[in-house]
Design a protein around this motif. Structure first.
Motif, PDB file in Angstrom:
ATOM      1  N   VAL A 254       0.851  -1.185   0.000  1.00 34.48           N
ATOM      2  CA  VAL A 254       0.000   0.000   0.000  1.00 34.48           C
ATOM      3  C   VAL A 254       0.890   1.239   0.000  1.00 34.48           C
ATOM      4  O   VAL A 254       1.790   1.369   0.839  1.00 34.48           O
ATOM      5  N   VAL A 255       0.635   2.128  -0.955  1.00 31.72           N
ATOM      6  CA  VAL A 255       1.359   3.397  -1.041  1.00 31.72           C
ATOM      7  C   VAL A 255       0.352   4.518  -0.808  1.00 31.72           C
ATOM      8  O   VAL A 255      -0.596   4.677  -1.582  1.00 31.72           O
ATOM      9  N   ALA A 256       0.548   5.266   0.285  1.00 35.02           N
ATOM     10  CA  ALA A 256      -0.363   6.354   0.647  1.00 35.02           C
ATOM     11  C   ALA A 256       0.389   7.683   0.580  1.00 35.02           C
ATOM     12  O   ALA A 256       1.400   7.866   1.265  1.00 35.02           O
ATOM     13  N   ASN A 257      -0.108   8.594  -0.263  1.00 36.88           N
ATOM     14  CA  ASN A 257       0.522   9.910  -0.400  1.00 36.88           C
ATOM     15  C   ASN A 257      -0.235  10.916   0.462  1.00 36.88           C
ATOM     16  O   ASN A 257      -1.279  11.434   0.090  1.00 36.88           O
TER      17      ASN A 257
ATOM     18  N   ALA B 217       3.123  12.905  -6.152  1.00 37.31           N
ATOM     19  CA  ALA B 217       4.330  12.116  -6.408  1.00 37.31           C
ATOM     20  C   ALA B 217       4.267  11.631  -7.853  1.00 37.31           C
ATOM     21  O   ALA B 217       3.298  10.999  -8.261  1.00 37.31           O
ATOM     22  N   ARG B 218       5.322  11.945  -8.599  1.00 36.96           N
ATOM     23  CA  ARG B 218       5.326  11.615 -10.029  1.00 36.96           C
ATOM     24  C   ARG B 218       6.368  10.539 -10.331  1.00 36.96           C
ATOM     25  O   ARG B 218       7.264  10.279  -9.547  1.00 36.96           O
ATOM     26  N   ASN B 219       6.176   9.910 -11.518  1.00 33.98           N
ATOM     27  CA  ASN B 219       7.113   8.880 -11.989  1.00 33.98           C
ATOM     28  C   ASN B 219       7.323   7.807 -10.910  1.00 33.98           C
ATOM     29  O   ASN B 219       8.447   7.493 -10.521  1.00 33.98           O
ATOM     30  N   VAL B 220       6.223   7.252 -10.456  1.00 32.74           N
ATOM     31  CA  VAL B 220       6.263   6.292  -9.346  1.00 32.74           C
ATOM     32  C   VAL B 220       6.672   4.922  -9.872  1.00 32.74           C
ATOM     33  O   VAL B 220       6.130   4.432 -10.865  1.00 32.74           O
TER      34      VAL B 220
ATOM     35  N   GLN C 156       1.657   8.732 -11.626  1.00 26.02           N
ATOM     36  CA  GLN C 156       1.619   9.639 -10.490  1.00 26.02           C
ATOM     37  C   GLN C 156       0.680   9.100  -9.421  1.00 26.02           C
ATOM     38  O   GLN C 156      -0.176   8.258  -9.687  1.00 26.02           O
ATOM     39  N   ILE C 157       0.879   9.601  -8.200  1.00 22.87           N
ATOM     40  CA  ILE C 157      -0.052   9.357  -7.102  1.00 22.87           C
ATOM     41  C   ILE C 157      -0.395  10.729  -6.528  1.00 22.87           C
ATOM     42  O   ILE C 157       0.427  11.345  -5.838  1.00 22.87           O
TER      43      ILE C 157
ATOM     44  N   TYR D 253      10.195   7.835  -6.511  1.00 22.56           N
ATOM     45  CA  TYR D 253       9.287   8.805  -7.112  1.00 22.56           C
ATOM     46  C   TYR D 253       9.988  10.151  -7.209  1.00 22.56           C
ATOM     47  O   TYR D 253      11.044  10.381  -6.591  1.00 22.56           O
ATOM     48  N   THR D 254       9.369  11.037  -7.966  1.00 22.15           N
ATOM     49  CA  THR D 254       9.909  12.386  -8.155  1.00 22.15           C
ATOM     50  C   THR D 254       9.019  13.381  -7.430  1.00 22.15           C
ATOM     51  O   THR D 254       7.795  13.356  -7.571  1.00 22.15           O
TER      52      THR D 254
END
Length: 483
Positions: free
Chosen positions: A162-165, A171-174, A194-195, A222-223
Motif C-alpha cells: 500500500v502506497v499512501a501519499n 508524487a510523479r514517476n512512481v 503519479q499518485i 518517485y519524483t
C-alpha cells in the motif's frame, strides 16, 4: 622670549601633523563589521532522501570601513562533520549583502542540530561567523506498508503493498519494486505515472516462500514537486508454515435415470490450496471421462456432479489429480455403478397349436428408462424347432421407455421339442444388444402306438363312443313319442 615663541610655533606645526597621521593609520587598520542576518530552510521539514536548501544571508555593515572577503561558507553538524560547503565567494563591500544557498539531504528521520560557519577576512584579519539552526527530517512523502496473506512453504500467496501519499504535492514517476529473501516474487515491478495528494494505491504481488523464514522488501522511487528523486524502503519479515497435504474424497451414485451421475465431494484438509484439479472416471482400466475443477482453497471442500455415459455396470473408480505447494498428488475411490438403459424383456408370451405349428404371441416390453430401437424378435432354429411362415421373425421397431409392443411368431415343432428359443435383438443408446428367451412347451404331443400305461385304447375313445350311443337313443325315443 624670542626663543620661546619660536619653539611654540614649531610645536604647533608638528603636533597637528602627528595627530592627523595617527588618525589616518587608525582608519586604515579598522576591519569590516560583518554578520549573519538570516538563515532559512526550504522545505522547512524535508523528508528522508529529499534535498533541502539552507540559505544564509551575510551583511557587511554600511558603517564598515573595509570590505569583507568571504573564503568559505559551511553547513555542518554540531559535532563538526561537514554537511555542505561552498568556497571563494568574493568580496562584500560595506553596506553589501550576500545570500548563499547550501543544499543537502538526510537518509534518516530525526532532529538534526546544525550550524552555518562563515570563514572570511578583512584587512588581513580572519573573521568567523556562526549561526546555529535545527532541521527536522520526517518520514514524509508517500508512506509504504506491506501485508502478506497466510504463507505456506512452496505455495503461492499474495503480498499487498500500500502506497499512501499524505503530502500536499503529487508524487510523479512512481516505480515500486518488491524483492524477496528466501521468497520468490513473480513480476516484482509496478509503475504508475503519479499518485496525487491524498490518494492511496494498492499493488498486489504473487510471492512463494522457499523456507519457513524469509522477508520481502518494497522499494518506492518517485519524483517530488521540486524535481528530486526520492527512494523509500520498507521491509517485512515473513514466517511461512510447512506444507501440510491432506485431501479427502467421497463419491456416491445418484439413484435414478438411465445413466445416473456421480456426486463427488473433494475436501482439502491441508493448509495450501489445491490447483490444477482434474476429476476422472475410470472403468475397466480406461478413463471414460474427465473434468477440470476450480481450485480448492485450504480447509474447504467442493462438490461436483459428475456425468458419465456409455459406462458398463460394475465398479467405477473416481480419481482426483491435483497440485499443492510444489508437489503433485492423487486420491481415488471406487463405487459400484449401475445403469438403467433401455432393455427388452418378453412378457405375456403364450402359444396355440395349429397342426404341427405353434402360433406364439407376446409383448416386447422395455423395462429400462430410455427408448430402444430396431427391435427384432425371431425363432431360433434348434432341436425339434424350426421357424415357420408367415412370421419366422417379427420387426417390432422402436419401443419407448416403460412401454411395450406386441409381436407374433410361428414355429414348427416335433415331439422332441421342449422349448421354443426366441432371439431378441435391439439397439440401446446406439449399442447393439442380443438375448435369447425360451418359451417352454407344456402340452407336448404323445408318440404313435398304445399308451405304455394301459397297452390298449385310450379311455377317451370309450368316453366318446358312449356319448354317440346316448345321442342315438335320445333321438329315437323322441321320434317314437311323436308317433
Amino acid at each position: 622670549m624670542t626663543r620661546l615663541l619660536t619653539l611654540l610655533v614649531v610645536l604647533c606645526l608638528v603636533v597637528p601633523a602627528t595627530v592627523v597621521d595617527v588618525a589616518a593609520q587608525s582608519d586604515e587598520s579598522q576591519t569590516a563589521v560583518a554578520s549573519i542576518t538570516d538563515v532559512t530552510v526550504s522545505p522547512t521539514q524535508p523528508i528522508v532522501g529529499e534535498r533541502f536548501t539552507v540559505t544564509t544571508t551575510i551583511r557587511n555593515a554600511a558603517a564598515s570601513q573595509s570590505s569583507l572577503t568571504i573564503n568559505e561558507v559551511t553547513l555542518e553538524r554540531i559535532s563538526g562533520n561537514d554537511v555542505a560547503d561552498v568556497r571563494n565567494l568574493g568580496s562584500l563591500a560595506p553596506g553589501g549583502e550576500l545570500r548563499i544557498p547550501l543544499t543537502s539531504e538526510f537518509a534518516e528521520v530525526g532532529v538534526k542540530r546544525l550550524r552555518v560557519v562563515v570563514d572570511a577576512e578583512s584587512n588581513g584579519e580572519d573573521i568567523e561567523l556562526r549561526y546555529p539552526l535545527t532541521v527536522t527530517v520526517r518520514e514524509g512523502g508517500p508512506q509504504v506498508s506491506i501485508s502478506v496473506d497466510d504463507a505456506v512453504v512452496g505455495t503461492e500467496t499474495t503480498a499487498t503493498v500500500v502506497v499512501a501519499n499524505g503530502e500536499d504535492a503529487t508524487a510523479r514517476n512512481v516505480r515500486l519494486s518488491l524483492a524477496g529473501e528466501n521468497v520468490a516474487v513473480d513480476d516484482g515491478d509496478r509503475v504508475a505515472p503519479q499518485i496525487p495528494s491524498g490518494e492511496t494505491r494498492e499493488f498486489a504481488f504473487t510471492v512463494r516462500p522457499a523456507t519457513t523464514e524469509g522477508a520481502v522488501t518494497a522499494t518506492l522511487r518517485y519524483t517530488t514537486a521540486a524535481g528530486d528523486t526520492v527512494t523509500v524502503d520498507e521491509r517485512l519479515s515473513l514466517a511461512a508454515d510447512p506444507l501440510r497435504e491432506d485431501v479427502g474424497l467421497a463419491a456416491n451414485v445418484v439413484e435414478g435415470g438411465v445413466e445416473p451421475p456421480v456426486l463427488v465431494d473433494v475436501t482439502n484438509f491441508g493448509n495450501a490450496p489445491l490447483s490444477r484439479v482434474v476429476l476422472s472416471a475410470v472403468a475397466d482400466g480406461t478413463v471414460v471421462t474427465r473434468r477440470a475443477v476450480d481450485p480448492i482453497p485450504a480447509e474447504s471442500s467442493r462438490s461436483v456432479r459428475f456425468n458419465v455415459s456409455n459406462v458398463p455396470e460394475g465398479d467405477l473408480t473416481v480419481r482426483v489429480d491435483y497440485e499443492t505447494g510444489a508437489s503433485e498428488g492423487r486420491v481415488e475411490t471406487t463405487v459400484p455403478y449401475r445403469t438403467n438403459p433401455g432393455r427388452i424383456e418378453l412378457t405375456g408370451v403364450d402359444y396355440e397349436r395349429e397342426g404341427d405349428r405353434l402360433y406364439i404371441t407376446g409383448s416386447a416390453s422395455n423395462v429400462g428408462l430410455s427408448d430402444v430401437d430396431s427391435v427384432i424378435v425371431s425363432v431360433v432354429p434348434g432341436a425339434g424347432v424350426q421357424p415357420a411362415r408367415p412370421y419366422r421373425e417379427y420387426f417390432v421397431g422402436t419401443v419407448p421407455a416403460s412401454d411395450f409392443v406386441s409381436f407374433d411368431l410361428y414355429a414348427a415343432v416335433d415331439a422332441n421339442a421342449t422349448a421354443i428359443p426366441i432371439r431378441i435383438e435391439y439397439l440401446s443408446d446406439g449399442i447393439e444388444q442380443t438375448s435369447v428367451y425360451e418359451v417352454p412347451i407344456d402340452d407336448r404331443q404323445p408318440t404313435s402306438g398304445p399308451s405304455p400305461a394301459t397297452n390298449g385304447p385310450s379311455p377317451l375313445v370309450f368316453f366318446g363312443g358312449g356319448l354317440v350311443v346316448l345321442a342315438v337313443l335320445a333321438t329315437g325315443g323322441f321320434l317314437y313319442l311323436r308317433r
